[in-house]
Scaffold this active site. Sequence first.
Site, mmCIF file in Angstrom:
data_model
loop_
_atom_site.group_PDB
_atom_site.id
_atom_site.type_symbol
_atom_site.label_atom_id
_atom_site.label_comp_id
_atom_site.label_asym_id
_atom_site.label_seq_id
_atom_site.Cartn_x
_atom_site.Cartn_y
_atom_site.Cartn_z
ATOM 1 N N GLU A 10 0.812 -1.219 0.000
ATOM 2 C CA GLU A 10 0.000 0.000 0.000
ATOM 3 C C GLU A 10 0.844 1.267 0.000
ATOM 4 O O GLU A 10 0.524 2.233 -0.698
ATOM 5 C CB GLU A 10 -0.919 -0.007 1.224
ATOM 6 C CG GLU A 10 -1.878 1.164 1.277
ATOM 7 C CD GLU A 10 -2.826 1.070 2.458
ATOM 8 O OE1 GLU A 10 -3.332 2.113 2.869
ATOM 9 O OE2 GLU A 10 -3.041 -0.040 2.965
ATOM 10 N N ASP A 11 1.922 1.288 0.764
ATOM 11 C CA ASP A 11 2.645 2.538 1.012
ATOM 12 C C ASP A 11 4.041 2.615 0.399
ATOM 13 O O ASP A 11 4.724 3.631 0.564
ATOM 14 C CB ASP A 11 2.762 2.778 2.527
ATOM 15 C CG ASP A 11 1.408 3.037 3.163
ATOM 16 O OD1 ASP A 11 0.510 3.501 2.443
ATOM 17 O OD2 ASP A 11 1.245 2.759 4.363
#
Length: 739
Positions: free
Chosen positions: A80-81
């Site tokens: 996600e990051d």
Amino acid sequence: MVSLEERYEHLEKTIRGYNISADFAQIRAAYEYARDHHGDQLRRDGTPYITHPLQVAQIVAEMRLDSESIIAALLHDCIEDTDSTYDDIAKRFSSTVADIVDGVTKLTRVQYSTMEEEQMENLRKMLFAMSKDIRVILIKIADRLHNMRTMEYQTPEKQKKKAFETMEIYAPIAHRLGMQKVKWELEDLSLKYLDPVAYKEIVDKLAAESQEHAQFMSDVQAQITQRLGEMGIGNATVYGRVKHPYSIYRKMYAQDKTMDEVYDLFAFRVLVDTVADCYNVLGVIHDLYKPILGRFKDYIATPKPNMYQSLHTTVIGDQGIPFEVQIRTYDMHAIAEYGVAAHWKYKQGIKGEGGEKTYEWIRRLLENQEDADAEDFIHSLKIDMFSDEVFVFTPRGDVINLPAESTPIDFAYSIHSAIGNSMVGAKVNGRMVGFDYQLHNGDIVEINTSKSAHGPSRDWVKIARSSEARSKIRQWFKKERREENIAQGRASFESELKHAGMTMAQITAPDVLPAVMKRIPFKTLDEMYAAIGYGGYTALKAVNRIRDEIIHINRTAGQEKAAEAAKAQPPAKEQQEAAKGLPKKVKSEKGIVVEGLSNCLVKFSKCCTPVPGDEIVGFITRGYGVSVHRKDCPNADPARRSEADQGRWIKVSWGEDVNASYDTSLEVVCKDRPKLLMDISTVLSTSKVNVSGLNVQSTADGFAIFHVTISVTGYQQLDQVMRKLGQISSVMKVTRPAG
């Protein structure tokens, strides 16, 4: 300040405490991989971002999960990051770890039209992954727990939003999975931000009386321990605890009590070796203290669906103070604290998929909600997963668990859809009952069927409590009665349309229909009519969405016409106004145009909190600029204006460059009931409005009055929020205070 290496060493030490054969080389590699990929990212508190995955892994280790769970916890934010991918993680570690990480990852790269839709799809994806591998939700809960522990560094808006979501979704899921220890902490942390005043009052009161509480618990603990020793029940552990703040808060709110009036603050646990010892201890407790009738529950003979087992009894001690005693074995206690995590088979080295029969309810839940839209999905999810349950028996003695307040209809469809579709009657404990009869724990239910049955009634959808039953009834009507559904759905839709002051001609106009169809989840109007007819969609929801779109179309058309007219002859109009001596409109302040004045201070009156779309009037204050009121505000009523102030009332209007949001107030009058605050909070959190104030007062005659301060873009959004609040059960009226 604890260093990253010290945090990691603490994690390893925790893992070695329960799993000496864990794959420490891969765990170390996962930590270094996550640390390198998160790089210079920082958390809100200024610490390196890698501290978050480390703490999540620490919580997972305290659940005593396997190596793959620890690795996935360390990597859970990488996809996600960071620039890490599923394939990269699968290649470096394993496809199983990559699947878990992908299941935890939010759908951040997909755009959704509404907040409800985004929340629904995230939940649906998470539940789907959870049905294949339960470790997905265990890591997600650990992730949310650490985020809630560090929520003080977030903005007030985000604190409330995350606290709502935690209370609505994650704490109940933890409860459904039997993870009581985690559930309590999530509830307490959520309450801290949802009602900080009440939370502080409870915590301060508990702290002030902690010495007195400790003495009482010590005395009771000594009494029980001594008597168990005298009765020869060995290896028993006795300890007491004060109820956690949210549990006290619920009791205060549900029973309208102050903190001093909540007496059963204490609970004691007795842990023993065997089931036989549990029942022996029960006899000792009832001999030692006076039991309260109707407060005994045997969850050993009839375990909860989340595997919880224990004996519960409430007694009154020597000092006249009631308290609960929970009696269970040490194994039962491990399950009570950590639920499915205590049962996790991977930690015992057994290979295989994590979707055993214990978790079939997750797959059933997803199947039942397959065609649901966002709002229905969230509503049904709360009923299926989070509501209390009732346990009933088939005539053969099989236990069936259903949502609380279920009826024979729910029971029939839980057995098989064919049983429900051919049902003509029901018996409970040998007596004939109506289809709307509410089942109770221990009822023996028998369903009468007939081959000549005409099928379910449309009213059954309203009577059924479980989404499984409602889904199967709708499927029957969808399949069997399409033409009838279309006719009935069209009639309902046209009736609702008329009630809203609209006509079919407005909707079916060639320039309007294509835009309208984009707002409803159907390709044709007939499909929508059919869905309304069999109960899969409501006429009210369809009309509300269509009305919003038509308002938007009309507003856009009006703005285009005004722009064209302005382009056609702006100089002539200005010259005419100047010749007549009319004041020229100037640049707006805070979205307000004050006629005849420029660069003046503008403020919105707190007595009526106007928003764009309201008719407004201005009042020139002494030293504070122009105060803007709604025209229907009592303080702006011409009849109430003094002669001395007549010249200070001035014309104002909304400019084209209005602000992004405006604060306004609502008053919601309700008939008080349990979970009312939760339902109102859900509507506010899913309406994409910022809540800056929420307080409630209960009246002696059973009513509750909510005062809510929200930020909205204008009257259209405010009207939507008010209508949604008005649709909540037991809400009597929603108004905008003025004067």
